[in-house]
Write a protein that holds these residues in place. Structure first.
Motif, PDB file in Angstrom:
ATOM      1  N   ARG A  14      -2.365  46.316  57.951  1.00 32.07           N
ATOM      2  CA  ARG A  14      -2.579  44.969  57.389  1.00 32.07           C
ATOM      3  C   ARG A  14      -2.719  43.904  58.465  1.00 32.07           C
ATOM      4  NH1 ARG A  14       1.521  45.395  52.217  1.00 32.07           N
ATOM      5  NH2 ARG A  14       0.324  47.031  51.200  1.00 32.07           N
ATOM      6  N   GLY A  15      -2.822  44.342  59.717  1.00 33.87           N
ATOM      7  CA  GLY A  15      -3.076  43.403  60.805  1.00 33.87           C
ATOM      8  C   GLY A  15      -1.852  42.784  61.436  1.00 33.87           C
ATOM      9  N   VAL A  16      -0.671  43.283  61.118  1.00 34.19           N
ATOM     10  CA  VAL A  16       0.569  42.773  61.714  1.00 34.19           C
ATOM     11  C   VAL A  16       0.910  43.668  62.906  1.00 34.19           C
ATOM     12  CG1 VAL A  16       3.015  42.268  61.345  1.00 34.19           C
ATOM     13  CG2 VAL A  16       1.369  41.925  59.483  1.00 34.19           C
ATOM     14  N   PHE A  17       0.708  43.138  64.114  1.00 37.83           N
ATOM     15  CA  PHE A  17       0.901  43.947  65.312  1.00 37.83           C
ATOM     16  C   PHE A  17       2.130  43.545  66.124  1.00 37.83           C
ATOM     17  CE2 PHE A  17      -3.627  44.167  64.348  1.00 37.83           C
ATOM     18  CZ  PHE A  17      -3.783  45.536  64.247  1.00 37.83           C
ATOM     19  N   ASP A  18       2.769  42.446  65.759  1.00 38.18           N
ATOM     20  CA  ASP A  18       3.924  41.977  66.533  1.00 38.18           C
ATOM     21  C   ASP A  18       5.251  42.353  65.874  1.00 38.18           C
ATOM     22  OD1 ASP A  18       3.644  40.246  64.386  1.00 38.18           O
ATOM     23  OD2 ASP A  18       4.088  38.442  65.540  1.00 38.18           O
ATOM     24  N   PHE A  19       5.249  43.383  65.045  1.00 33.22           N
ATOM     25  CA  PHE A  19       6.453  43.846  64.370  1.00 33.22           C
ATOM     26  C   PHE A  19       7.002  45.072  65.078  1.00 33.22           C
ATOM     27  CE2 PHE A  19       8.549  46.765  61.447  1.00 33.22           C
ATOM     28  CZ  PHE A  19       9.520  45.952  60.908  1.00 33.22           C
ATOM     29  N   GLY A  20       8.312  45.176  65.150  1.00 31.59           N
ATOM     30  CA  GLY A  20       8.933  46.369  65.694  1.00 31.59           C
ATOM     31  C   GLY A  20      10.342  46.528  65.160  1.00 31.59           C
ATOM     32  N   TRP A  21      10.705  47.747  64.824  1.00 29.34           N
ATOM     33  CA  TRP A  21      12.060  48.044  64.377  1.00 29.34           C
ATOM     34  C   TRP A  21      12.981  48.135  65.583  1.00 29.34           C
ATOM     35  CZ3 TRP A  21      13.612  47.979  59.483  1.00 29.34           C
ATOM     36  CH2 TRP A  21      12.672  48.183  58.472  1.00 29.34           C
ATOM     37  N   GLN A  22      14.244  47.800  65.395  1.00 27.97           N
ATOM     38  CA  GLN A  22      15.230  48.066  66.441  1.00 27.97           C
ATOM     39  C   GLN A  22      15.423  49.572  66.526  1.00 27.97           C
ATOM     40  OE1 GLN A  22      18.565  45.915  64.770  1.00 27.97           O
ATOM     41  NE2 GLN A  22      19.483  47.785  64.011  1.00 27.97           N
ATOM     42  N   ASN A  23      16.025  50.032  67.602  1.00 32.35           N
ATOM     43  CA  ASN A  23      16.213  51.472  67.773  1.00 32.35           C
ATOM     44  C   ASN A  23      17.188  52.071  66.771  1.00 32.35           C
ATOM     45  OD1 ASN A  23      14.448  51.804  69.945  1.00 32.35           O
ATOM     46  ND2 ASN A  23      15.989  51.087  71.381  1.00 32.35           N
ATOM     47  N   GLY A  24      18.264  51.393  66.497  1.00 39.49           N
ATOM     48  CA  GLY A  24      19.313  51.974  65.671  1.00 39.49           C
ATOM     49  C   GLY A  24      19.278  51.533  64.228  1.00 39.49           C
ATOM     50  N   TYR A  25      20.339  51.865  63.529  1.00 42.47           N
ATOM     51  CA  TYR A  25      20.525  51.461  62.143  1.00 42.47           C
ATOM     52  C   TYR A  25      21.997  51.629  61.801  1.00 42.47           C
ATOM     53  CZ  TYR A  25      20.451  56.515  61.475  1.00 42.47           C
ATOM     54  OH  TYR A  25      20.719  57.849  61.567  1.00 42.47           O
ATOM     55  N   GLY A  26      22.421  51.000  60.739  1.00 47.17           N
ATOM     56  CA  GLY A  26      23.775  51.163  60.225  1.00 47.17           C
ATOM     57  C   GLY A  26      23.692  51.745  58.830  1.00 47.17           C
ATOM     58  N   ALA A  27      24.650  52.550  58.479  1.00 46.14           N
ATOM     59  CA  ALA A  27      24.670  53.163  57.147  1.00 46.14           C
ATOM     60  C   ALA A  27      26.095  53.150  56.609  1.00 46.14           C
ATOM     61  CB  ALA A  27      24.153  54.591  57.222  1.00 46.14           C
ATOM     62  N   PHE A  28      26.221  52.788  55.359  1.00 46.72           N
ATOM     63  CA  PHE A  28      27.520  52.718  54.710  1.00 46.72           C
ATOM     64  C   PHE A  28      27.407  53.320  53.324  1.00 46.72           C
ATOM     65  CE2 PHE A  28      27.025  49.207  57.617  1.00 46.72           C
ATOM     66  CZ  PHE A  28      28.188  49.242  58.356  1.00 46.72           C
ATOM     67  N   SER A  29      28.378  54.099  52.935  1.00 45.00           N
ATOM     68  CA  SER A  29      28.391  54.611  51.569  1.00 45.00           C
ATOM     69  C   SER A  29      28.979  53.535  50.661  1.00 45.00           C
ATOM     70  CB  SER A  29      29.203  55.905  51.485  1.00 45.00           C
ATOM     71  OG  SER A  29      30.537  55.670  51.870  1.00 45.00           O
ATOM     72  N   VAL A  30      28.567  53.580  49.410  1.00 50.91           N
ATOM     73  CA  VAL A  30      29.013  52.589  48.428  1.00 50.91           C
ATOM     74  C   VAL A  30      29.463  53.338  47.186  1.00 50.91           C
ATOM     75  CG1 VAL A  30      28.293  50.658  46.965  1.00 50.91           C
ATOM     76  CG2 VAL A  30      27.384  50.853  49.285  1.00 50.91           C
TER      77      VAL A  30
END
Length: 114
Positions: free
Chosen positions: A52-68
């Motif tokens: 869609r033409g969005v080139f300046d996006f990037g995910w961080q390396n990590g993530y957090g996860a929590f059970s609910v």
């Protein structure tokens, strides 16, 4: 994101976030490891944005996860829904620190942030 989750047999309940992070409340299929799910979500959304033409996006390396627990699904849904309002008072980093401290999770700041 909801479509990706569904295709992996994970049922999205609430997805939302703000400029620097996203929250996803979803079931987790027994057929996929959580780390694989995150990799597929990040890869698929990055690809879609580039298409869609969005080139300046990037995910961080990590993530957090929590059970609910089922008894907290409604509260977590409301929490996600009110992210913009919440972050007028607390930064993302303050939010993560508070969650980890509240649940007595030991952490080292050197390894939490990109």
């Amino acid at each position: 994101m909801a479509g990706i989750l569904k295709s992996l047999e994970c049922h999205p309940i609430k997805i939302g976030g703000v400029e620097d992070h996203v929250h996803i409340l979803s079931s987790l299929s027994k057929n996929i490891a959580f780390s694989d799910l995150i990799g597929r979500l990040k890869g698929s959304t990055s690809k879609r944005l580039k298409e869609r033409g969005v080139f300046d996006f990037g995910w961080q390396n990590g993530y957090g996860a929590f059970s609910v627990s089922e008894s907290n699904v409604e509260a977590v849904t409301m929490y996600i829904q009110k992210q913009a309002e919440h972050h007028l008072k607390f930064t993302f980093q303050e939010e993560v620190r508070e969650i980890l401290k509240r649940h007595r999770v030991n952490f080292d700041e050197r390894y939490v942030w990109d």
